[in-house]
Design an enzyme around this catalytic site. Structure first.
Site, PDB file in Angstrom:
ATOM      1  N   GLU A  90     -12.961 -16.737 -45.069  1.00 55.66           N
ATOM      2  CA  GLU A  90     -11.568 -16.582 -44.677  1.00 55.66           C
ATOM      3  C   GLU A  90     -10.792 -17.895 -44.727  1.00 55.66           C
ATOM      4  OE1 GLU A  90     -13.987 -13.334 -42.759  1.00 55.66           O
ATOM      5  OE2 GLU A  90     -14.165 -15.515 -42.886  1.00 55.66           O
TER       6      GLU A  90
ATOM      7  N   LYS B  54     -30.464  -2.653 -50.938  1.00 53.18           N
ATOM      8  CA  LYS B  54     -29.611  -1.860 -50.058  1.00 53.18           C
ATOM      9  C   LYS B  54     -29.817  -0.374 -50.345  1.00 53.18           C
ATOM     10  CE  LYS B  54     -25.564  -4.415 -48.449  1.00 53.18           C
ATOM     11  NZ  LYS B  54     -24.094  -4.480 -48.485  1.00 53.18           N
TER      12      LYS B  54
ATOM     13  N   ARG C 227     -10.432 -16.323 -37.922  1.00 56.88           N
ATOM     14  CA  ARG C 227     -11.384 -17.332 -38.379  1.00 56.88           C
ATOM     15  C   ARG C 227     -10.720 -18.420 -39.228  1.00 56.88           C
ATOM     16  NH1 ARG C 227     -16.940 -14.814 -40.274  1.00 56.88           N
ATOM     17  NH2 ARG C 227     -17.748 -16.133 -38.617  1.00 56.88           N
TER      18      ARG C 227
END
Length: 656
Positions: free
Chosen positions: A392, A306, A420
Site C-alpha cells: 500500500e 491453493k 497502512r
C-alpha cells in the site's frame, strides 16, 4: 501395530475432562479428526497416520465451508503444513504466528474449534482470522498481511529475554512477502542470534513429482544436524584463513544457487532450507524436527497448491479464495440474488468509461483487482493497469510519481488498507498537492471480515490533512458523478463508498462535476430539527425526517464542509443531528461541531456514527445494528434525543 489398531488405541485413551460421547454422524465420516480436541491429540498419533488425518481434515473443510462460505482455497493448501507444525512443535507453548489468516482454517479445526467452524464470519461465531481473545493457540491477531515475521521476532526475542526455551514460527504466504514490512523484519531478524523459524508458504508455483522428491531430500539434508555441524564448524576454521573462507563461502552460495532459490535469504542472515513439497506431511515432519533443533534464524521454503484436493479450487484459486455457499459435488457456487450493481462495479465501469475518453487515466491497486472492480479495466487497458501487490505504501507514492508527470492516477483501495500508507498519503501526495484520486472502497462497516476490515476511521484520519477533498456519495449515481468530479480536481481527493449495493438510483451516463463543498437540501422541515447525513445512510434518514418533520440534508462533502449552508441552517433550527458511517470521534459530525463552535453557535448537536469500540464480524446488516446505525437504531437514538431536547425547552420556558 497397524494404523487402524493405533487409531483405536488413540481414540480409546482416556483424556481428563472429556466425557464419553455417542458416536455421531461426524465421527463416522471423520473418525480420526473427530478424536482431535487439541494439538496434543495430534501429537499422540504415529507419523504414519498423519496422511489419513490430512485427508479427513481436507474433506471436513470442503464440507464445512460449503454450507456457509468463507476463506477456502488458501486453507486447503496448508492442511499438511498445519498438521506438521502442531505435530512437531509443542503448541501453544511454542508459538505459531499465521500471516493474514486466510490459511488458518485448518489451524482453527485442530485447536478445539472444529465443531464451531460452520459459524465462522457470522455474528457471534468464530472470527474470520486468528484472534487472541478466541484461543490461546492464536498467538497474534492478524487481518492485514505481512505482520507475522515482525510479531514472531518480537516473541522470540521476548522468550530469550525471559529465559524461556519456547520456539517461535512465522508462516507467511508468498503474496504477503511483497510488502516492505516483511523484508524489514527479515533484515532485522537475520542480524540477531534469535531462534526464529520463518516458513514461506509458496503457493504460486506447481512442483513436479521428480523435482519435489529431489527438493525434499535436499531440505532434509540441509536442515540436518550433520550439515549444520559441518557448516558452522567449517566457518570457525576457515574464517582464520580469509582467502580460503571467501572461496568456500562463494562455493556454498554457488551450490545453493544452482538448486535452491535461497541466496537472497542467506544474504539476509537466514539458513535457507527448501524448496520442498508442502503436501508431503511426513517430509515436513522430518524437516521441522531437524529445524527445531537448530539455533539462529532459519528459513523454510515450502511449495503448496491453493485449493489442494478440490479440483474447482485448484483450477481457479482466485474465484475460490472466499466463495459463498456452494455445492461441493458439482462445484457450483450459489449466487446471492442481485439487487443491482455494487459500488465496486460502479467504480469499475466509471474507470473504463474515463479511460476510454482520457488516455492519462491510470488504474492502481494494491492486490485488490477483483474486490475493487478492476477486472474489466485490467483486460481493456492492460498497459494502464498496475497491480503493485500487497504494498500500500508503494501504491500511494507510485501514484504520486505518476501525477508528477501529468498523468491521472486512480488508486482503488479499501478504507482499512489505506491506513497502512498514512505517511505516504501526507508527505508524498497531500504535502505536494498532487492530483491523486483515491477510490475508497469498503468505507464503513463491511460485515463478515470483521474488526480488522471495517472501514471505520477514514474520515477521521483524512479530514485533518490539508488539500484533501473528501466526498461521501449518498447513492450509486452520485458516486459515479463524484468520481468524475475527483478526476477534475487539481489536488488530492477521496470518494468513499461502502461495500455492497446502493438504494437503486439509476446511473446517468453523462458525467458532470458536482460543485465542490456544496451540500444538497433534500427536505425542508418545520419541527426545528435538522438531520445532516454524510453518505449512504441517507435513505434510512429520509424516513426519520418525514416522521419527525425534520429538515434533511445530503452533505455530500466532508471536506470542504458547506459552511454557507450549515451556519444559516443552525441559526434557524433548534437542534442538529449528524449521521455518518465512520467513527464519531474526529468524524464528520465533529467537523460540524467544530464549525458551530468557531461561529459561537450553541446548538444542541447529536453525532451518530460508529461508537468508540471495535465492531466485530457478522453480516453488514448485523454490524450496522451493533453500531446503532440501522434504521431502527437511528430512529430510536434520534427520537429519544429529540424528545429530551423538547423536554429541556419546556423546562427552560417554564423557568423563564
Amino acid at each position: 501395530m497397524t494404523q487402524s489398531q493405533g487409531l483405536q488405541q488413540f481414540r480409546g485413551a482416556a483424556r481428563p475432562g472429556v466425557h464419553c460421547r455417542e458416536m455421531t454422524a461426524s465421527q463416522h465420516k471423520y473418525p480420526m479428526l473427530s478424536a482431535i480436541e487439541s494439538p496434543a491429540d495430534v501429537r499422540k498419533l504415529q507419523a504414519a497416520q498423519l496422511p489419513a488425518l490430512a485427508q479427513e481434515l481436507r474433506d471436513f473443510l470442503i464440507q464445512s465451508v460449503s454450507t456457509r462460505g468463507g476463506h477456502f482455497a488458501a486453507g486447503l493448501g496448508t492442511v499438511e503444513l498445519t498438521i506438521a507444525l502442531h505435530y512437531v512443535f509443542n503448541t501453544p507453548n511454542d508459538r505459531i504466528v499465521w500471516d493474514v489468516g486466510h490459511q488458518a482454517y485448518p489451524h482453527k479445526v485442530l485447536t478445539g474449534r472444529r465443531d464451531r467452524l460452520h459459524t465462522i464470519k457470522q455474528q457471534g461465531g468464530l472470527a474470520p482470522f486468528p484472534t487472541r481473545s478466541e484461543s490461546e493457540y492464536d498467538t497474534f491477531g492478524v487481518g492485514h498481511s505481512s505482520t507475522s515475521i515482525s510479531a514472531a521476532l518480537g516473541m522470540a526475542v521476548g522468550a530469550a529475554q525471559l529465559g524461556d526455551e519456547r520456539r517461535v514460527v512465522a508462516v507467511i504466504g508468498d503474496g504477503a512477502m511483497t510488502a516492505g514490512m516483511a523484508f524489514e523484519a527479515l533484515n532485522h531478524a537475520g542480524s540477531l542470534p534469535t531462534n526464529l523459524l520463518v516458513i514461506l508458504n509458496d503457493n504460486d508455483m506447481s512442483i513436479s513429482e521428480n523435482v519435489g522428491a529431489l527438493s525434499n531430500q535436499l531440505a532434509r539434508a540441509l536442515s540436518g544436524r550433520m550439515y549444520a555441524h559441518l557448516r558452522e564448524g567449517g566457518k570457525k576454521v576457515l574464517r582464520q584463513m580469509p582467502t580460503v573462507w571467501e572461496l568456500a563461502r562463494r562455493s556454498e552460495e554457488h551450490l545453493k544457487g544452482m538448486v535452491l532459490p535461497g541466496t537472497l535469504f542467506e544474504e539476509l542472515g537466514f539458513n535457507y532450507i527448501g524448496p520442498m513439497d508442502g503436501h508431503d506431511v511426513k517430509a515436513l515432519v522430518s524437516t521441522l524436527r531437524n529445524l527445531r533443533k537448530l539455533h539462529g534464524p532459519q528459513f523454510l521454503h515450502v511449495v503448496t497448491r491453493k485449493g489442494k484436493g478440490y479440483a474447482p479450487a485448484e483450477a481457479d484459486p482466485i474465484k475460490w479464495h472466499g466463495p459463498g455457499p456452494f455445492d461441493p459435488a458439482s462445484g457450483t457456487i450459489f449466487k446471492e440474488k442481485s439487487t443491482g450493481p455494487t459500488y465496486s462495479q460502479i467504480f469499475g465501469q466509471w474507470l473504463c468509461d474515463m479511460a476510454a475518453r482520457d488516455p492519462r487515466i491510470i488504474g492502481v491497486t494494491p492486490a485488490m483487482r477483483e474486490g475493487s472492480g478492476l477486472v474489466e479495466f485490467s483486460k481493456r487497458f492492460p498497459e494502464r493497469y498496475f497491480d503493485v501487490a500487497i504494498a500500500e505504501q508503494h501504491a500511494v507514492t507510485f501514484a504520486a510519481g505518476l501525477a508528477v508527470e501529468g498523468l491521472k492516477p486512480i488508486v482503488a483501495i479499501y478504507s482499512t488498507f489505506l491506513q497502512r500508507a498514512y505517511d505516504q498519503l501526507i508527505h508524498d501526495v497531500a504535502l505536494q498537492n498532487l492530483p491523486v484520486v483515491f477510490a475508497l472502497d469498503r468505507a464503513g462497516l463491511v460485515g463478515s471480515d470483521g474488526a480488522t476490515h471495517q472501514g471505520s476511521y477514514d474520515i477521521s484520519f483524512l479530514r485533518c490533512i490539508p488539500h484533501m477533498v473528501i466526498m461521501a456519495p449518498a447513492d450509486e449515481n452520485e458516486c459515479r458523478q463524484m468520481l468524475y468530479t475527483a478526476s477534475t480536481l487539481p489536488g488530492p481527493s477521496v470518494v468513499r463508498y461502502p461495500r455492497g449495493t446502493g438504494p437503486g438510483v439509476p446511473l446517468v451516463e453523462e458525467m458532470a462535476a458536482v460543485p465542490v463543498g456544496r451540500a444538497q437540501v433534500r427536505r425542508e422541515g418545520r419541527s426545528g430539527l435538522a438531520i445532516l447525513v454524510f453518505g449512504t445512510l441517507l435513505d434510512s434518514a429520509q424516513k426519520i425526517a418525514e416522521r419527525l418533520d425534520a429538515t434533511l440534508v445530503n452533505m455530500r462533502f466532508v471536506k470542504p464542509l458547506d459552511e454557507d449552508l450549515v451556519i444559516p441552517l443552525a441559526t434557524r433550527h433548534r437542534a442538529i443531528v449528524t449521521i455518518e458511517e465512520n467513527a464519531t470521534l474526529g468524524g464528520a459530525g465533529s467537523a460540524v461541531g467544530e464549525l458551530l463552535a468557531s461561529e459561537g453557535l450553541q446548538v444542541p448537536l447529536l453525532q451518530l456514527g460508529i461508537p468508540d469500540r471495535f465492531i466485530e464480524h457478522g453480516s453488514r446488516e448485523s454490524c450496522l445494528t451493533a453500531a446503532g446505525l440501522d434504521a431502527p437504531g437511528l430512529t430510536a437514538s434520534i427520537e429519544r434525543w429529540w424528545a429530551l431536547q423538547s423536554r429541556e425547552r419546556i423546562r427552560s420556558a417554564g423557568g423563564a
